[in-house]
Each structure stands twice: as structure tokens, then as C-alpha cells.
Design a protein around this motif. Structure first.
Motif, short mmCIF file in Angstrom:
data_model
loop_
_atom_site.label_atom_id
_atom_site.label_comp_id
_atom_site.label_asym_id
_atom_site.label_seq_id
_atom_site.Cartn_x
_atom_site.Cartn_y
_atom_site.Cartn_z
N PHE A 1 -22.89 30.18 13.97
CA PHE A 1 -23.58 31.57 15.78
C PHE A 1 -24.62 30.47 16.89
CE2 PHE A 1 -28.14 32.95 17.32
CZ PHE A 1 -27.64 34.34 17.42
N VAL A 2 -23.74 29.36 16.67
CA VAL A 2 -24.06 28.65 18.40
C VAL A 2 -22.45 28.25 18.99
CG1 VAL A 2 -25.70 28.03 17.79
CG2 VAL A 2 -24.35 26.60 17.45
N ALA A 3 -21.76 29.14 17.84
CA ALA A 3 -19.82 28.65 18.61
C ALA A 3 -19.88 28.09 19.44
CB ALA A 3 -19.20 28.47 17.68
N SER A 4 -19.31 29.56 20.22
CA SER A 4 -19.67 29.72 22.09
C SER A 4 -20.42 28.64 22.57
CB SER A 4 -19.63 30.88 21.98
OG SER A 4 -20.92 31.03 22.23
N ILE A 5 -21.18 27.93 22.43
CA ILE A 5 -22.22 27.18 22.56
C ILE A 5 -21.16 25.97 23.46
CG2 ILE A 5 -24.31 26.27 23.71
CD1 ILE A 5 -24.14 28.94 24.10
N ALA A 6 -21.08 25.57 21.77
CA ALA A 6 -20.01 24.18 21.10
C ALA A 6 -19.55 23.88 22.27
CB ALA A 6 -20.24 23.93 19.16
N VAL A 7 -18.80 25.08 21.75
CA VAL A 7 -16.90 25.12 22.12
C VAL A 7 -17.74 24.78 23.55
CG1 VAL A 7 -15.08 26.66 22.89
CG2 VAL A 7 -16.06 26.01 20.60
N GLY A 8 -18.49 25.91 24.96
CA GLY A 8 -18.28 25.43 25.92
C GLY A 8 -19.35 24.62 26.83
N ILE A 9 -20.02 23.63 25.54
CA ILE A 9 -20.23 22.53 26.15
C ILE A 9 -19.60 21.11 25.89
CG2 ILE A 9 -22.04 20.58 25.83
CD1 ILE A 9 -24.22 22.41 26.62
N GLU A 10 -18.67 21.30 25.01
CA GLU A 10 -17.60 20.44 24.87
C GLU A 10 -17.06 20.30 26.55
OE1 GLU A 10 -18.03 17.60 23.14
OE2 GLU A 10 -15.83 16.79 22.89
N SER B 1 -28.98 24.39 16.25
CA SER B 1 -28.99 26.10 15.05
C SER B 1 -29.70 25.66 13.52
CB SER B 1 -27.50 26.63 15.25
OG SER B 1 -26.70 25.10 14.25
N GLU B 2 -29.36 24.41 13.20
CA GLU B 2 -29.58 24.84 11.36
C GLU B 2 -31.86 23.86 11.80
OE1 GLU B 2 -27.51 21.49 9.58
OE2 GLU B 2 -26.17 22.05 9.66
N PHE B 3 -31.63 23.81 12.89
CA PHE B 3 -33.28 23.66 12.81
C PHE B 3 -33.68 24.82 13.09
CE2 PHE B 3 -37.12 22.90 15.55
CZ PHE B 3 -37.47 21.52 15.38
N CYS B 4 -33.33 25.74 13.35
CA CYS B 4 -33.70 27.19 14.12
C CYS B 4 -33.60 28.14 12.12
CB CYS B 4 -33.22 27.38 15.12
SG CYS B 4 -33.95 26.85 16.91
N ASN B 5 -32.67 27.28 11.11
CA ASN B 5 -32.23 27.71 10.48
C ASN B 5 -31.02 28.98 10.65
OD1 ASN B 5 -34.09 27.55 8.17
ND2 ASN B 5 -35.65 28.19 9.55
N GLY C 1 -40.97 18.18 10.72
CA GLY C 1 -41.52 18.13 9.66
C GLY C 1 -40.31 17.85 8.35
N LYS C 2 -39.06 18.58 7.85
CA LYS C 2 -38.16 18.37 7.26
C LYS C 2 -37.08 18.84 8.02
CE LYS C 2 -35.89 18.89 2.72
NZ LYS C 2 -35.84 17.42 2.86
N ARG C 3 -37.53 19.84 9.05
CA ARG C 3 -36.30 20.31 10.07
C ARG C 3 -35.63 19.51 11.15
NH1 ARG C 3 -37.96 25.94 13.69
NH2 ARG C 3 -40.02 25.09 13.39
N SER C 4 -37.04 18.17 11.51
CA SER C 4 -36.61 17.48 12.65
C SER C 4 -35.60 16.03 11.47
CB SER C 4 -37.83 16.17 13.09
OG SER C 4 -39.10 16.66 11.95
N GLU C 5 -35.80 16.33 9.82
CA GLU C 5 -34.97 14.73 9.47
C GLU C 5 -33.57 14.13 10.23
OE1 GLU C 5 -35.55 15.52 5.29
OE2 GLU C 5 -37.65 15.18 5.72
N LYS C 6 -32.44 15.49 10.35
CA LYS C 6 -31.57 14.91 11.01
C LYS C 6 -31.55 15.14 11.84
CE LYS C 6 -28.38 18.05 7.36
NZ LYS C 6 -27.47 19.17 7.59
N LEU C 7 -31.65 15.17 13.08
CA LEU C 7 -32.23 15.14 14.68
C LEU C 7 -32.67 14.06 14.48
CD1 LEU C 7 -33.68 18.34 15.83
CD2 LEU C 7 -31.80 16.61 16.08
N ILE C 8 -33.61 13.37 13.54
CA ILE C 8 -33.81 11.89 13.26
C ILE C 8 -32.86 10.94 13.37
CG2 ILE C 8 -35.76 10.21 12.78
CD1 ILE C 8 -37.95 12.99 12.33
#
Ligand code: GRG
Length: 291
Positions: free
Chosen positions: A63-72, A54-58, A273-280
Motif C-alpha cells: 500500500f505504501v510502495a510508491s511512497i517507499a520508492v519515492g522517498i528512497e 503502514s503496519e501501524f495503520c494496519n 500499545g502493541k502497534r508501536s512495538e516495532k517502531l520502538i
């Protein structure tokens, strides 16, 4: 990365608590067993992947709470079922007795089933539900089903004769069993956030490799770590007569293989670029994880 993961873990605990507060159940012991299956610890890597996407997509973590809860919930159900005597027969998970030890086999099966249903109830009940959310949920359903995680578990269940499987077959199993759920978290969240086709493709490639690395590290730790550090029994693959990448390549070559995967995963995403730093950073962190 460690401190970012701690922060995400706290955010997830609040989102999960909110969900249970707003969706109570007075039927016991099932609700207790269900909550035990998801609240008994866990590194919360999959919710962290949702937040990173979600941070990658600004967008924010809400905004992704229900997906995070569902996936876990999907992840937790898979662990409850995987620990059952008819599967891996484990009595320790996340440093605590497994669900069937605490609640009995029948209730553990039901609590896993309930977690899976609740996962979809949570995701479909998203307060910003739209066509992106629907597409994301379909993607997650597919990747956790027979052409994804369950398919991988099926190949794993049949993997009892150690001499049976080739490296390619084990790699396929790992991609299905492990990568598909990590991919659901990263790509599912990205679809919900409205990511474009090129970004989604890059994230899929990255997630496939991240899942493979995660599984190889898991297999190495199964052979080299301790019950106290992992919070589960060690040498379980050998005990269950299962063959892993580490059995075929040995520890040194498995580390080399994972390191090549890490470079390739980073190459998939770094053009953003910068958007991928945390994923890396997460990819490097998971390659070197100790539990
Ligand atoms: C029973 C349908 C069904 C599927 C089971 C997930 C799985 C498939 C089996 C569990 C055993 C296993 C080795 C799975 C591979 C993925 C993996 C390494 C899971 C453990 O994930 P962690 O380390 O666990 O993130 P925590 O406890 O931290 O959440």
C-alpha cells in the motif's frame, strides 16, 4: 529488528525493480547513472520506516510502495548531490565510488535531478491514488524542500567555520537535514494510510527525535568507526571544517543526549500499545547502530 530490516530490504528491492521495469528509459548514460545512485547499496532505512508506518495503520507494504520508492529516490538524489565537489566532495559512498567519480560531475548532477523528478512521478502514479495520497505527497515535498532537507543542507553548506554555530543552531540543522526526510517516510506513509490527527502528531514527534538520534549516531560513527565499516570516508566533518553536536558536547555527553532523546521518542509513541512495538524496537536499534 535486524531480520525485519533484511525482510523490508528485500521487499523494497522488488518494488524498486518493478518500478524500473514498468518505467524504462533508453537514454544513456543518464538511466545507468540514476540507477547507480539508488541501487549502489544503502541500508534502506527510509523504506523500512514507510512499511512500519503502514503496519501501524494496519495496511501492508504494498500500500505504501510508491511512497517507499519515492522517498528512497529523494534520499539517493540528496546523497549524489551531497557528494559532489561543490558540496562535501566525497569519493566513496556505500562502499563504492560516488556517482560523479563514475559518471562525471555533469551526469551526477543530472542523475540527482532525475531521481528527484522520478520520485514524484512514482508517488503521483500510485495505483490507489486518492486525496490521502495527494496530501501525503505534499507533506513529503514540503519536508524535503527549503523548509526541510534542502533548508538543512543550506545551513550545513554555510557551516564552514567551526567556531560559528551554537548547539541550538546545529540541532536545528539536524532536524531539517535529517529528521525531515525520516519524518516524510513515517508521517507521509501514515497520511497515505489515513492515520488520524492524534496518531500523526505522535508520529511527527517520534520521527523528529528519531532523526536527531540518527544524525548524532552518524556524527559519532564519523569519529569512531572505520572507512571499511561505514563504506565512506571517515572524519569528513572535520575535514570539511564542519561542527557537529559531537564537537560541542563530546562523545560521552552526545551519547547521553541521544539516550534522553530515545526515552522521549519512545514516550511519544508507546501509548499506542502493541502497534508501536516495532517502531520502538527500530528506535533502539538505530540508537545502537554501528554503520
Ligand atoms: C544535496 C539537497 C541535498 C541534501 C543533502 C542528506 C543530505 C542532505 C546530505 C547527506 C549527508 C548527511 C550526513 C545527511 C544526513 C542524513 C544521513 C545520515 C544520511 C545517510 O543516511 P543512511 O545512513 O545512508 O541511511 P544509506 O547509504 O544507508 O542509505
Amino acid at each position: 529488528m535486524q531480520s525485519a530490516l533484511e525482510k523490508y530490504k528485500t521487499i523494497f528491492a522488488e518494488q524498486l525493480e518493478d518500478y524500473f521495469k514498468n518505467n524504462p528509459c533508453d537514454i544513456q548514460p543518464i538511466f545507468k547513472a540514476l540507477r547507480y545512485g539508488i541501487e549502489n547499496g544503502g541500508k534502506r532505512i527510509r523504506p523500512a520506516l514507510c512499511y512500519l508506518a503502514s503496519e501501524f495503520c494496519n495496511k501492508d507494504t504494498e500500500f505504501v510502495a510508491s511512497i517507499a520508492v519515492g522517498i528512497e529516490m529523494i534520499h539517493s538524489y540528496s546523497l549524489v548531490h551531497d557528494d559532489l565537489p561543490c558540496m562535501d566532495d566525497d569519493s566513496l559512498r556505500r562502499g563504492k565510488p560516488t556517482s560523479h567519480i563514475v559518471f562525471g560531475e555533469g551526469m551526477a548532477v543530472l542523475s540527482g535531478d532525475a531521481l528527484l523528478n522520478m520520485a514524484f512521478e512514482a508517488m503521483l502514479g500510485d495505483k490507489n491514488f486518492d486525496s490521502n495520497a495527494l496530501q501525503a505527497i505534499r507533506y513529503i515535498a514540503k519536508n524535503s524542500g527549503i523548509n526541510g532537507m534542502i533548508g538543512g543542507q543550506c545551513i550545513d553548506l554555510a557551516n564552514e567555520d567551526k567556531s560559528n554555530y551554537s548547539l541550538d543552531e546545529i540541532l536545528k540543522l539536524n532536524r531539517l537535514k535529517t529528521s525531515c526526510l525520516l519524518k516524510s517516510a513515517l508521517v507521509g506513509s501514515m497520511i497515505k494510510c489515513g492515520g488520524n490527527a492524534e496518531e500523526i502528531k505522535d508520529m511527527e514527534n517520534f520521527a523528529n527525535k528519531l532523526g536527531e538520534i540518527f544524525q548524532i549516531v552518524d556524527d559519532i560513527l564519523d569519529k569512531t568507526s572505520t572507512k571499511e565499516v561505514l563504506g565512506k570516508e571517515i572524519n569528513q566533518d572535520s575535514a570539511n571544517g564542519k561542527k557537529t553536536v559531537v564537537d560541542i558536547l563530546g562523545i560521552e555527553k552526545s551519547i547521553e543526549y541521544a539516550s534522553k532523546l530515545e526515552s522521549s521518542a519512545i514516550a511519544d509513541i508507546e501509548k499506542h500499545g502493541k502497534r508501536s512495538e516495532k517502531l520502538i524496537a527500530l528506535c533502539k536499534y538505530l540508537s545502537r547502530r554501528l554503520n
